[in-house]
Design an enzyme around this catalytic site. Structure first.
Site, PDB file in Angstrom:
ATOM      1  N   ASN A  93       7.324  58.123  23.818  1.00 16.27           N
ATOM      2  CA  ASN A  93       6.825  57.490  22.597  1.00 16.27           C
ATOM      3  C   ASN A  93       5.340  57.723  22.370  1.00 16.27           C
ATOM      4  OD1 ASN A  93       9.367  56.642  22.050  1.00 16.27           O
ATOM      5  ND2 ASN A  93       9.045  54.495  22.628  1.00 16.27           N
TER       6      ASN A  93
ATOM      7  N   CYS B 114      19.536  53.807  12.096  1.00 23.88           N
ATOM      8  CA  CYS B 114      20.114  54.476  13.256  1.00 23.88           C
ATOM      9  C   CYS B 114      21.034  53.495  13.942  1.00 23.88           C
ATOM     10  CB  CYS B 114      19.028  55.005  14.177  1.00 23.88           C
ATOM     11  SG  CYS B 114      18.153  53.710  15.005  1.00 23.88           S
TER      12      CYS B 114
ATOM     13  N   ASP C 178      13.374  48.367  24.715  1.00 28.37           N
ATOM     14  CA  ASP C 178      13.883  49.643  25.234  1.00 28.37           C
ATOM     15  C   ASP C 178      14.390  49.538  26.672  1.00 28.37           C
ATOM     16  OD1 ASP C 178      13.388  50.844  22.837  1.00 28.37           O
ATOM     17  OD2 ASP C 178      11.659  52.025  23.497  1.00 28.37           O
TER      18      ASP C 178
ATOM     19  N   ARG D  13      17.362  63.042  24.711  1.00 27.61           N
ATOM     20  CA  ARG D  13      16.224  62.775  23.834  1.00 27.61           C
ATOM     21  C   ARG D  13      15.054  62.161  24.605  1.00 27.61           C
ATOM     22  NH1 ARG D  13      17.251  58.565  19.952  1.00 27.61           N
ATOM     23  NH2 ARG D  13      15.033  58.906  19.809  1.00 27.61           N
TER      24      ARG D  13
END
Ligand code: UD1
Length: 425
Positions: free
Chosen positions: A23, A118, A307, A399
């Site tokens: 990030n 998403c 997360d 990812r």
């Protein structure tokens, strides 16, 4: 599509080097657009998302040279254009939207596809746009694109209704080249914000307050290229901490920052996981002790990170007693619950709360990664489970986790990547 195959129940031991933060890397690459000339970013993780943002940059006139064996990316944004990046690239990865603020600030005009929702929620960008409007930009949404225009951005007060990470980054980047002073109030305080601010300051920006709830940016007329080292990935680190816990093992994480992980460390300790921050900064995790149920609530930093919510859910599924998880950041982030239940977890959800009744063991099963972090939770469940787990849709995991198979194998996990046909025969 590839799958991961895990034989569970193997204890882990040894050292795991933590990669650069995804990030941070994504927004640092966007931040480099604010200056003509070359910026060099080091400790960039080798991830699919980094490939996507690099392709976005290449499509808007930026020279990108990746050397992912040395984890270094050189970005030369001298010839930046306002050509809109392709729709499919921006919708593939929301962080592509980060280019909006820098392009607008440098060229006075930007047209960027609007990223959609998403799998974890609708994820609007209203706060990014509100911030840019506060700096005097005219912003419209038309034909699926955000179009922003301002001959000159003018600094001013920006109040964020929620401390959004992305909105704070967009506004901070744009404000660097605005005329006058911008004060962003109720902004995000994540370590990635501080990392971005530190890079921008090296580029000549005048920013104070990053890491607090008020950031002040005094605009300058031009920035210049710099060299910057990306911070370690606190989410990858947290995932490996949970890996040690669910396999009842001891692992040492290297190249990590404990000061970015206080909430995570504190929750693991509350659950009975031993954590020792070594004098050299390494973190040793001891998952061999007695576990206790805990309650946790996701929050913006310095609160517990959303997360890592799914990964902790895997751990709590194995902790005797009743634990509770409340997700406050994203509206739809319990997709991993169904998959964990396939492996024998006892979890009930009601709105944004999950009540977890710990079970003695999980059992291997075919499951899928419904999103990036949910995929990580499945790997952790597979490592802990009895028997074999296969995980599908692992493009989500690629990812955000650099060489997860290599890193786990190196510390004793039995995990491999298999072609779909190999799994089916
Ligand atoms: C970033 C991280 C992501 C992390 C999240 C929260 C990157 C690339 N991604 O995402 O991994 O899970 O922070 O820590 O850095 N919101 C609005 N309007 C906006 C922007 C956000 O309502 O304009 C809402 C979102 O829908 C969400 C909440 O704010 O419910 C938090 O989002 P935000 O902090 O912006 O997350 P991202 O920057 O998208």
């Amino acid at each position: 599509m590839d799958k991961l195959v895990i034989q569970g129940g193997k204890p882990l031991h040894g050292k795991v080097p933590i990669s650069g933060a995804k990030n941070s890397a994504l927004v640092l690459l966007a931040g480099a657009l604010l200056a003509p000339g070359e910026s060099v970013i080091t400790n960039v993780p080798n991830l699919a998302d980094v490939g996507v943002i690099s392709e976005v940059l290449a499509r808007i006139g930026v020279r990108v040279m990746m050397d992912l064996t040395t984890h270094t990316i050189r970005v030369d944004a001298t010839d930046l254009t306002d050509t809109p990046p392709p729709y499919d690239l921006v919708t593939k990865m929301r962080a592509s939207f980060f280019v909006l603020g820098p392009i607008l600030a440098r060229l006075g005009y930007a047209r960027i596809p609007l990223p959609g929702g998403c799998s974890i929620g609708s994820r609007p960008v209203d706060l990014h746009l509100k911030g840019l409007r506060s700096l005097g930009a005219k912003v419209i949404i038309e034909h699926g694109y955000v179009e922003a225009q301002a001959d000159k951005l003018i600094g001013g007060p920006v109040y964020l209704d929620y401390p959004s990470v992305g909105a704070t980054e967009t506004i901070m980047m744009a404000a660097c080249l605005a005329e006058g002073t911008t004060v962003i109030d109720n902004c995000a305080q994540e370590p990635e914000i501080v990392d971005l601010a530190e890079m921008l300051i090296k580029m000549g920006a005048r920013i104070v307050g990053a890491g607090t709830q008020t950031i002040t940016v005094e605009g300058v007329s031009q920035l210049h290229g710099t060299v910057h080292d990306c911070i370690p990935d606190r989410i990858e680190a947290g995932t490996f901490m949970v890996a040690a816990a669910v396999t009842r093992s001891r692992l040492t994480l290297t190249k990590v920052r404990a000061d970015h992980m206080q909430a995570v460390i504190s929750k693991l300790q509350e659950a009975g996981v031993g954590i020792c921050v070594e004098p050299n900064g390494d973190i040793t995790v001891d998952g061999t002790g007695e576990f206790h149920p805990i309650d946790l609530r996701t929050q913006p930093f310095p609160g517990f990170p959303t997360d890592l919510q799914s990964q902790f859910m895997t751990l709590l599924a194995l902790v005797p007693g009743t634990s509770m998880v409340t997700e406050t950041v994203f509206e739809n982030r319990f997709m991993h619950v169904d998959e964990l239940q396939r492996m024998g977890a006892n979890i009930k959800t009601e709105g944004n709360c999950a009540v977890i009744q710990g079970v003695e063991a999980l059992t291997g099963a075919p499951v899928k990664a419904t999103d990036l972090r949910a995929g990580a939770a499945m790997i952790l469940a597979g490592l802990a489970a009895r028997g074999e787990t296969t995980i599908g849709s692992i493009h989500h995991i690629d990812r955000g986790y650099e060489d997860i198979v290599g890193k786990l194998s190196a510390v004793g996990a039995q995990i491999s990547r298999a072609q779909r046909k190999e799994v089916l025969v």
